[in-house]
Write a protein that holds these residues in place. Structure first.
Motif, PDB file in Angstrom:
ATOM      1  N   UNK A   1      29.315  18.592  33.362  1.00 60.59           N
ATOM      2  CA  UNK A   1      29.747  17.212  32.771  1.00 60.59           C
ATOM      3  C   UNK A   1      30.210  16.242  34.161  1.00 60.59           C
ATOM      4  N   UNK A   2      30.219  15.119  33.731  1.00 69.70           N
ATOM      5  CA  UNK A   2      30.456  14.131  34.552  1.00 69.70           C
ATOM      6  C   UNK A   2      31.427  13.115  33.939  1.00 69.70           C
ATOM      7  N   UNK A   3      32.207  12.323  34.956  1.00 72.25           N
ATOM      8  CA  UNK A   3      33.149  11.143  34.447  1.00 72.25           C
ATOM      9  C   UNK A   3      33.074   9.907  35.002  1.00 72.25           C
ATOM     10  N   UNK A   4      32.716   8.991  34.536  1.00 71.05           N
ATOM     11  CA  UNK A   4      32.445   7.531  35.198  1.00 71.05           C
ATOM     12  C   UNK A   4      33.722   6.905  34.795  1.00 71.05           C
ATOM     13  N   UNK A   5      34.671   6.471  35.740  1.00 73.32           N
ATOM     14  CA  UNK A   5      35.934   5.574  35.381  1.00 73.32           C
ATOM     15  C   UNK A   5      35.385   3.999  35.691  1.00 73.32           C
ATOM     16  N   UNK A   6      35.312   3.508  34.491  1.00 67.57           N
ATOM     17  CA  UNK A   6      35.112   1.950  34.636  1.00 67.57           C
ATOM     18  C   UNK A   6      36.390   1.346  34.283  1.00 67.57           C
ATOM     19  N   UNK A   7      37.161   1.397  35.244  1.00 65.02           N
ATOM     20  CA  UNK A   7      38.614   0.584  35.216  1.00 65.02           C
ATOM     21  C   UNK A   7      38.598  -0.629  35.966  1.00 65.02           C
ATOM     22  N   UNK A   8      37.383  -1.422  35.808  1.00 67.35           N
ATOM     23  CA  UNK A   8      37.385  -2.608  36.791  1.00 67.35           C
ATOM     24  C   UNK A   8      36.583  -3.601  35.875  1.00 67.35           C
ATOM     25  N   UNK A   9      36.257  -4.793  36.119  1.00 65.52           N
ATOM     26  CA  UNK A   9      35.572  -5.914  35.482  1.00 65.52           C
ATOM     27  C   UNK A   9      34.045  -5.562  35.852  1.00 65.52           C
ATOM     28  N   UNK A  10      33.142  -6.146  35.137  1.00 61.53           N
ATOM     29  CA  UNK A  10      31.635  -6.066  35.303  1.00 61.53           C
ATOM     30  C   UNK A  10      31.107  -7.178  35.969  1.00 61.53           C
ATOM     31  N   UNK A  11      30.657  -6.989  37.242  1.00 69.61           N
ATOM     32  CA  UNK A  11      30.172  -8.028  38.009  1.00 69.61           C
ATOM     33  C   UNK A  11      29.978  -7.812  39.341  1.00 69.61           C
TER      34      UNK A  11
ATOM     35  N   UNK B   1      23.194  11.393  38.423  1.00 72.09           N
ATOM     36  CA  UNK B   1      23.937  12.519  37.775  1.00 72.09           C
ATOM     37  C   UNK B   1      22.847  13.330  36.993  1.00 72.09           C
ATOM     38  N   UNK B   2      23.087  14.633  37.325  1.00 72.67           N
ATOM     39  CA  UNK B   2      22.082  15.643  36.561  1.00 72.67           C
ATOM     40  C   UNK B   2      23.043  16.695  35.706  1.00 72.67           C
ATOM     41  N   UNK B   3      23.381  15.949  34.775  1.00 71.74           N
ATOM     42  CA  UNK B   3      24.384  16.732  33.924  1.00 71.74           C
ATOM     43  C   UNK B   3      24.043  16.809  32.622  1.00 71.74           C
ATOM     44  N   UNK B   4      24.719  17.652  31.539  1.00 72.34           N
ATOM     45  CA  UNK B   4      24.306  17.607  30.153  1.00 72.34           C
ATOM     46  C   UNK B   4      25.121  16.428  29.410  1.00 72.34           C
ATOM     47  N   UNK B   5      26.618  16.241  30.073  1.00 73.23           N
ATOM     48  CA  UNK B   5      27.218  15.295  29.082  1.00 73.23           C
ATOM     49  C   UNK B   5      27.977  14.201  30.283  1.00 73.23           C
ATOM     50  N   UNK B   6      27.829  13.109  29.725  1.00 72.48           N
ATOM     51  CA  UNK B   6      28.576  12.095  30.684  1.00 72.48           C
ATOM     52  C   UNK B   6      29.644  11.222  30.002  1.00 72.48           C
ATOM     53  N   UNK B   7      30.832  11.308  30.384  1.00 72.72           N
ATOM     54  CA  UNK B   7      32.201  10.571  29.703  1.00 72.72           C
ATOM     55  C   UNK B   7      32.190   9.303  30.618  1.00 72.72           C
ATOM     56  N   UNK B   8      32.225   8.162  29.913  1.00 76.21           N
ATOM     57  CA  UNK B   8      32.435   6.998  30.467  1.00 76.21           C
ATOM     58  C   UNK B   8      33.785   6.500  29.901  1.00 76.21           C
ATOM     59  N   UNK B   9      34.752   6.666  30.919  1.00 77.84           N
ATOM     60  CA  UNK B   9      36.114   6.246  30.706  1.00 77.84           C
ATOM     61  C   UNK B   9      36.417   4.714  31.019  1.00 77.84           C
ATOM     62  N   UNK B  10      36.872   3.968  30.040  1.00 76.60           N
ATOM     63  CA  UNK B  10      36.919   2.603  30.186  1.00 76.60           C
ATOM     64  C   UNK B  10      38.015   2.020  29.961  1.00 76.60           C
ATOM     65  N   UNK B  11      38.662   0.935  30.886  1.00 77.18           N
ATOM     66  CA  UNK B  11      39.672  -0.033  30.703  1.00 77.18           C
ATOM     67  C   UNK B  11      39.079  -1.409  31.302  1.00 77.18           C
TER      68      UNK B  11
END
Length: 236
Positions: free
Chosen positions: A28-38, A55-65
């Protein structure tokens, strides 16, 4: 003359710490998008997609603020998420606003924490030029809104008319309202410490009061730098 909304959003958050990272553990992988887009004030699509495709995983968690940002950068992120083979789960741990909402919606599942917010609105832009230049931007904005509406319609099942009305009104959904209207699939608590007031969202018309803290006085020098930088971008 009022300050353009995009400029105000950028300037009000110019000193905010950047927060984008990727962590992998097992399958599993976690991507933390705690920033603006651009790429000139937050996380670029190029950076996001490069990390995602590595990423070579079965599940990706996108954690967002995320308060949103560039519509086309967000579209590139959403496209990449829709194309990966891994299962994708977005966890809105504070805020998903503007362009962040259809990045979240590109995931297989979307969860939001209690007390989180989900905001949709019509597309913004900055324009310079004569009446023909401005009309071209109006036509482009209408096409962008239609594209976003199609995404929301597919995920929620709500009517195009209702979604358009929500966008026009700049609608802020609570976690419960976002689930009720089909934007998210579940409300799930998290033990992660999320500062939901970390973004100053005074640029938005209807933002909750807790998210519209006034800019600090010490931001003045950096605001001047940001104004010059944006002026150069407008002339490109």
């Amino acid at each position: 003359m009022p300050m353009p909304k995009l400029l105000q959003l950028f300037l009000d958050n110019v000193n905010r710490p950047r927060d984008f990272k990727v962590a992998v553990e097992g399958d599993e992988a976690e991507i933390y998008l705690y920033d603006a887009i651009g790429d000139w004030y937050g996380v670029s699509a190029a950076q996001f997609v490069q990390e995602l495709r590595g990423l070579d995983v079965a599940t990706i968690h996108l954690r967002m603020n995320c308060p949103g940002g560039d519509v086309f950068e967000g579209r590139a992120m959403a496209t990449a998420l829709a194309q990966v083979k891994a299962k994708t789960i977005c966890h809105i741990e504070g805020l998903a606003a503007s362009a962040a909402t259809y990045v979240a919606g590109a995931c297989d599942e979307v969860e939001i924490t209690p007390g989180g917010f989900f905001m949709i609105h019509e597309a913004w832009t900055l324009t310079m030029g004569n009446k023909r230049d401005h009309q071209k931007q109006i036509d482009l904005l209408a096409k962008v809104d239609d594209s976003i509406l199609a995404d929301y319609e597919k995920r929620t099942g709500a009517s195009r008319e209702q979604l358009a009305a929500w966008m026009e009104a700049e609608t802020w959904f609570t976690a419960e309202e976002a689930k009720e209207n089909g934007f998210v699939d579940a409300i799930t608590d998290t033990d992660r410490k999320t500062n939901r007031a970390a973004w100053n969202l005074a640029a938005y018309a209807n933002a909750p009061a807790a998210l519209t803290k006034p800019p600090a006085v010490e931001d003045h020098y950096n605001r001047e730098q940001a104004e010059r930088r944006l002026a150069l971008l407008e002339r490109q």
